[in-house]
Design an enzyme around this catalytic site. Structure first.
Site, PDB file in Angstrom:
ATOM      1  N   GLU A 196      -8.576   3.407   5.378  1.00 59.30           N
ATOM      2  CA  GLU A 196      -8.216   2.492   6.442  1.00 59.30           C
ATOM      3  C   GLU A 196      -8.805   3.190   7.917  1.00 59.30           C
ATOM      4  OE1 GLU A 196      -4.737  -0.194   4.387  1.00 59.30           O
ATOM      5  OE2 GLU A 196      -4.276   0.882   6.209  1.00 59.30           O
ATOM      6  N   GLU A 314      -7.274  -1.551  -2.631  1.00 59.95           N
ATOM      7  CA  GLU A 314      -6.047  -1.588  -2.186  1.00 59.95           C
ATOM      8  C   GLU A 314      -5.394  -2.962  -1.660  1.00 59.95           C
ATOM      9  OE1 GLU A 314      -3.974   1.605   0.228  1.00 59.95           O
ATOM     10  OE2 GLU A 314      -2.737  -0.242   1.010  1.00 59.95           O
TER      11      GLU A 314
END
Length: 539
Positions: A196, A314
């Site tokens: 991220e 994810e």
């Protein structure tokens, strides 16, 4: 007064019965040509780094589920993984870019994660000891897991302004860790770079240009370390939220055949504390909104990096550890299975569920290791749905979601039906397009001329077996006592529970005459396998 209450109750009960509706629907499966393809091991689950004191909304749902302290010897854990034969597992998460590997020459001491108010995500850097890595790999070897490991992509960088990190990546710690892993013979299917950090990042971000340059370095390290191996691990990146410009630039700067897989994350239900989670999950229009992300990423890959494929690296639905008594309950399977079906249509090769265990969204209960409902949804998908994705046309309302794949490991097709309606049961006839040509994107509506003509020309699914019988297999999933937030799921009316020995129970279908309609009740899910469906795309 008693009579009045009885009368009121009777009226309410009668109105509830009258509210129940039945609807006819025709579903046409295009068995002549596949529209996309997934990986053979599409189902994936994550193991995260979060310590027990990771808390959100006055809840601390992680317990001892961190990669660093999970009870790897728990018998339920190994059996839950082995049931997939094999399960793809991704090790990663928010703190992966703060993990130091205690091997080789370190510039700083290697300490456990500690609460640190000014640290990234409120924690200090953490330490992965090599004896712990040995224990983890013993579990993976025992269970046959396919492993993706997320590397620390912030090592050696510094924060140049709030939330933005600069400087080149220091490769030394990751390279020492990879060398140790190879020396021990541990099998890694893929290495992922960072978590991220794309776009604006979550907590931290890195520019796409710098990220791409560092990926070139990492690819060179992989090629060198694995040069004597018959196959090399794949390189995955960036493990973040999709940003069109950032992802395109990453592919352009890194160049061809550096990144094998573009991974992106999905938390489209919002924060775990949202009181409208169930409402969102049961809203077909809300669920469909994320399709734009799948489509856009697919186009980005086609235009800028056709050598790469897409994974959902994810996805937990609701962020900040998921929603209590939602993400770990029956109702979440409506979102989860719809995600798997939707992602497949856009050539997503693998879909990693956050998490295997940990938080509110674990496939396994964090404390007892007993499977939550989504575990069984994942296992049924893994066993029934093959690589080939087929187009489905339906004249039903949007509340009936339908996805079709070639069946896994055998002939025929498997249909996934999701009934989001709380009052409509559907009576469904399934047809095959083998005798007609359905133009891509042609709209099919209730009562439309196309559907009217189709019912006259399309062959019925199935073919008689040698004994004259043609049967299909049905797997109906419902909640315990009709309670959507139940943490128990029923398969064909029977509760799914571990056996006395802690084994995963058998997932047996009911056999039904292939010519009869499929009945799917309100707020239920069904996998329906047609072993004799004529599907040239699946041969």
């Amino acid at each position: 007064m008693g009579f009045q209450l009885f009368l009121l109750f009777s009226v309410v009960s009668l109105s509830g019965i009258c509210a129940q509706e039945s609807a006819l629907a025709t579903i046409v499966v295009r068995g002549s040509k596949s529209i996309a393809e997934t990986d053979h091991n599409f189902i994936c689950a994550t193991l995260d780094w979060w310590p027990h004191d990771k808390c959100n909304y006055n809840q601390c749902p992680w317990g001892e589920s961190s990669v660093l302290n999970l009870d790897l010897s728990h018998p339920f854990l190994a059996k839950a993984i082995q049931a997939f034969n094999p399960l793809r597992i991704r090790i990663g998460g928010s703190l992966q870019d703060r993990v130091v590997y205690n091997v080789g020459t370190l510039k700083h001491p290697c300490h456990p994660f500690q609460k640190k108010p000014d640290g990234l995500f409120g924690f200090s850097t953490g330490c992965l000891e090599m004896n712990r890595w040995d224990e983890i790999n013993h579990l993976f070897s025992k269970t046959g897991a396919i492993v993706t490991f997320g590397l620390n992509a912030l090592y050696g960088r510094h924060e140049i302004r709030r939330g933005v990190w600069g400087g080149a990546w220091d490769t030394s710690n990751a390279q020492s860790f990879m060398e140790y892993t190879i020396s021990k013979g541990y099998q890694i299917d893929s290495w992922e770079f960072g978590n991220e950090l794309s776009g604006n990042g979550v907590g931290a971000s890195v520019s796409s240009e710098q990220y791409a340059k560092d990926l070139i370095k990492l690819k060179a390290i992989i090629n060198e370390l694995y040069k004597k191996f018959h196959t090399k691990p794949m390189l995955l990146a960036p493990g973040g939220f999709y940003s069109q410009d950032w992802y395109a630039k990453l592919l352009q700067v890194s160049g061809s055949d550096v990144v094998n897989v573009l991974t992106h994350h999905i938390y489209n239900l919002g924060p775990g504390v949202d009181q409208n989670l169930v409402k969102k999950i049961l809203d077909p229009h809300y669920l469909s909104q994320i399709s734009g992300t799948f489509s856009d990423l697919q186009l980005t890959i086609q235009k800028h990096g056709p050598w790469a494929s897409a994974w959902v690296g994810e996805s937990g639905g609701a962020y900040n550890s998921g929603g209590r008594l939602v993400s770990n309950a029956f109702v979440n399977s409506f979102w989860y299975l719809d995600q798997l079906g939707m992602a497949s249509k856009y050539s997503t090769k693998a879909y990693c569920r956050q998490t295997l265990i940990g938080g509110n969204y674990g496939l396994l209960n964090t404390t007892t290791f007993v499977p939550n409902p989504d575990y069984y949804s994942a296992l049924l998908w893994h066993r029934l749905m093959g690589k080939g994705v087929l187009a489905v046309h339906s004249d039903a309302s949007p509340f009936l979601r339908a996805y079709a794949h070639c069946s896994k490991g055998r002939a025929g097709i498997t249909l996934l039906l999701i009934n989001l309606s709380n009052q409509t049961d559907f009576k469904i006839m399934v047809q095959n397009d083998v005798n007609i040509n359905v133009h891509e994107g042609e709209k099919i509506t209730q009562g439309g001329s196309f559907m009217h003509g189709l019912k006259k020309t399309v062959s019925w699914v199935g073919r008689k077996t040698s004994d004259g019988k043609a049967l299909r297999e049905e797997y109906h999933l419902t909640s315990m006592d009709g309670h959507l937030r139940s943490q128990k799921m029923l398969l064909n009316g029977t509760p799914l529970e571990l056996t006395e020995n802690g084994d995963i129970p058998p997932l047996d279908p009911v056999l039904v005459d292939v010519k009869s309609p499929i009945y799917i009740s309100p707020l239920s899910i069904a996998f329906v396998a047609f072993p004799h469906f004529e599907a040239p795309a699946c041969v």
